[in-house]
Design an enzyme around this catalytic site. Structure first.
Site, PDB file in Angstrom:
ATOM      1  CD  GLU A   1      -3.242  -0.928   0.368  1.00  0.00           C
ATOM      2  OE1 GLU A   1      -3.292   0.266  -0.334  1.00  0.00           O
ATOM      3  OE2 GLU A   1      -3.702  -1.926   0.011  1.00  0.00           O
TER       4      GLU A   1
ATOM      5  CD  GLU B   1      -5.590   8.201  -2.667  1.00  0.00           C
ATOM      6  OE1 GLU B   1      -6.062   7.797  -3.719  1.00  0.00           O
ATOM      7  OE2 GLU B   1      -6.321   8.283  -1.572  1.00  0.00           O
TER       8      GLU B   1
ATOM      9  CG  ASN C   1     -13.200   2.992   6.251  1.00  0.00           C
ATOM     10  OD1 ASN C   1     -13.580   2.081   6.976  1.00  0.00           O
ATOM     11  ND2 ASN C   1     -13.214   3.044   5.057  1.00  0.00           N
TER      12      ASN C   1
END
Length: 359
Positions: A212, A221, A259
Site C-alpha cells: 500500500e 495517497e 472509516n
C-alpha cells in the site's frame, strides 16, 4: 492502493500477560505520584508517569500505551500517593461485561474472551477491546492459559533488525517504536495461535502495508486528484474536516469519512474532525492500520486477522483489503506483488507462508 473500506463488526480480541507479585508499600512509605499518564503524551526512556495509584517509568519511547501495558515498555515503580489504590488484585471473580450497562471508572469486568479489563473512564458498556481510552487490560491470576505474549523483548515476533531488513528504504515516519506502541490497542494481533501462525500474521500485515505504501515510503495517497472523492455526504456526521480531507493515509492508506469516524470511535481519537493525526503521528497511523486489520472485513468475508489465525490464508487478507478491485482476476499483478512481499517477509521471520496465497 485501495479505495472503499466498509465497516464491519469489531472482532473480539485476546489479551494476556502476567505481572510479578509485588508487595504493597505502606501508606507511610508510598512515594508521591508522578504526573498522571496521558494517552496523547510521548514518553521516552527514563520518564515517569502515574497510573492506577502507581508510578511507572518508561524504558523506551512510547505513546498511547497505558501502564502496565503489554509490550514491557513500563517499569513498575511501586504504589504512590499514600497507597490508597491497590495494585492489581490476585482475585479473578469479577463480573462478566454486559453491553449497554453503565460502568464507572475503576470497574473491573471479565470480557467474552476470558480476559479482564478495568474502566479508565465511565462509559455505557463500550466493548473493552476496541478503545484504550475507556478500558485498560487488567491482569490477575486465573486467566486462561496460552494468552501471555511470546517471551523475550517486547513480545512482538518481529525484531527491529528484521523490520529494518523488510523496509530498507522506509520513510523515517514509520518507526518500529511507533508500531510496537500501537500493538497494545490490539493485543490479539500476532499473539494468537502457534509461533508459526503469529509470524505468518505479522508477515501478512506488513506485506500488505508494504504494498500500500511502496515499502513504507508513502505516508499519504499520491494521487491528489482522488482526494475529493472520499467524502460520503449520506453519512449523518458528514465531512467536518472538509470534502477533500479523507484521502488515504498510513500503512493501509485509510480512506473515506466513514472509516475515519469508525476508527476514531474505536481508538478514542478525533479522526473525523482531525484526520491529519494519521499522517502526523506514527503511533496513530499504525493503530488505524491495526484497527482495520483486526476489526474490518472490507469487501472480503472475514477480517484479515481472522483469515490468518483460522488458516484461511493470505489470499483472504487481500480480499478484505482490496478484493473488489484486485481479486477474482481483477488485477493479478497487484495480487502477485502482495504475495511476493509476503513470501519474502515470512522467510525473514524464519517460517513458511502456508496455503491459499491468492484470491
Amino acid at each position: 492502493m485501495f479505495r472503499v473500506r466498509t465497516i464491519a463488526t469489531v472482532a473480539a480480541l485476546v489479551i494476556g500477560g502476567a505481572l510479578a507479585a509485588i508487595v504493597p508499600m505502606t501508606t507511610a512509605s508510598a512515594a508521591a505520584c508522578a504526573a498522571p499518564w496521558q494517552a496523547s503524551s510521548v514518553y521516552t526512556g527514563g520518564m515517569t508517569a502515574s497510573h492506577n495509584g502507581r508510578n511507572w517509568q518508561a524504558k523506551w519511547w512510547t505513546q498511547g500505551e497505558a501502564p502496565p501495558g503489554t509490550t514491557g515498555v513500563w517499569a513498575d515503580q511501586g504504589t504512590c500517593g499514600g497507597g490508597t489504590t491497590p495494585p492489581p488484585s490476585g482475585s479473578c471473580n469479577h463480573p462478566n461485561w454486559v453491553a449497554g450497562q453503565w460502568y464507572n471508572a475503576g470497574a473491573i469486568v471479565r470480557y467474552t474472551n476470558g480476559q479482564y479489563y478495568i474502566a479508565e473512564h465511565g462509559n455505557p458498556g463500550y466493548d473493552p477491546t476496541i478503545s484504550t481510552w475507556y478500558w485498560d487490560p487488567y491482569t490477575c491470576s486465573g486467566q486462561p492459559p496460552g494468552t501471555t505474549p511470546p517471551p523475550g523483548g517486547n513480545g512482538f515476533v518481529v525484531s527491529q533488525a528484521q523490520f529494518n531488513q523488510m523496509f530498507p528504504n522506509r520513510n523515517s515516519f514509520y518507526t518500529y517504536s511507533g508500531l510496537v506502541a500501537a500493538l497494545s490497542a490490539f493485543p490479539a494481533f500476532a499473539r494468537t495461535g502457534s509461533d508459526t501462525v503469529r509470524r505468518q500474521e505479522a508477515a501478512a500485515f506488513l506485506a500488505n502495508a508494504s504494498h500500500e505504501t511502496g515499502g513504507l515510503v508513502h505516508i499519504v495517497e499520491q494521487n491528489t486528484a482522488n482526494y475529493p472523492h472520499y467524502c460520503d455526504y449520506s453519512q449523518p456526521y458528514g465531512c467536518p474536516a472538509g470534502q477533500a480531507a479523507y484521502y488515504g493515509r498510513g500503512p493501509v492508506q485509510l480512506s473515506w469519512n466513514f472509516n475515519y469516524k469508525a476508527a476514531g470511535d474505536a481508538l478514542g481519537l478525533p479522526l473525523l474532525t482531525n484526520p491529519w493525526l494519521v499522517q502526523n503521528d506514527a503511533s496513530v497511523a499504525w493503530r488505524t492500520a491495526l484497527w482495520y486489520w483486526n476489526t474490518q472485513t472490507g469487501p472480503g468475508r472475514m477480517t484479515p486477522h481472522n483469515a490468518m489465525v483460522t488458516g484461511a490464508g493470505f489470499g483472504e487478507t487481500i480480499r478484505s483489503i482490496n478484493g473488489s478491485i484486485e481479486c477474482n482476476g481483477g488485477n493479478p499483478a497487484q495480487v502477485q506483488s502482495r504475495i511476493n512481499n509476503y513470501q519474502r517477509f515470512v522467510q525473514i521471520l524464519g517460517t513458511t507462508p502456508g496455503g491459499n496465497l491468492s484470491c
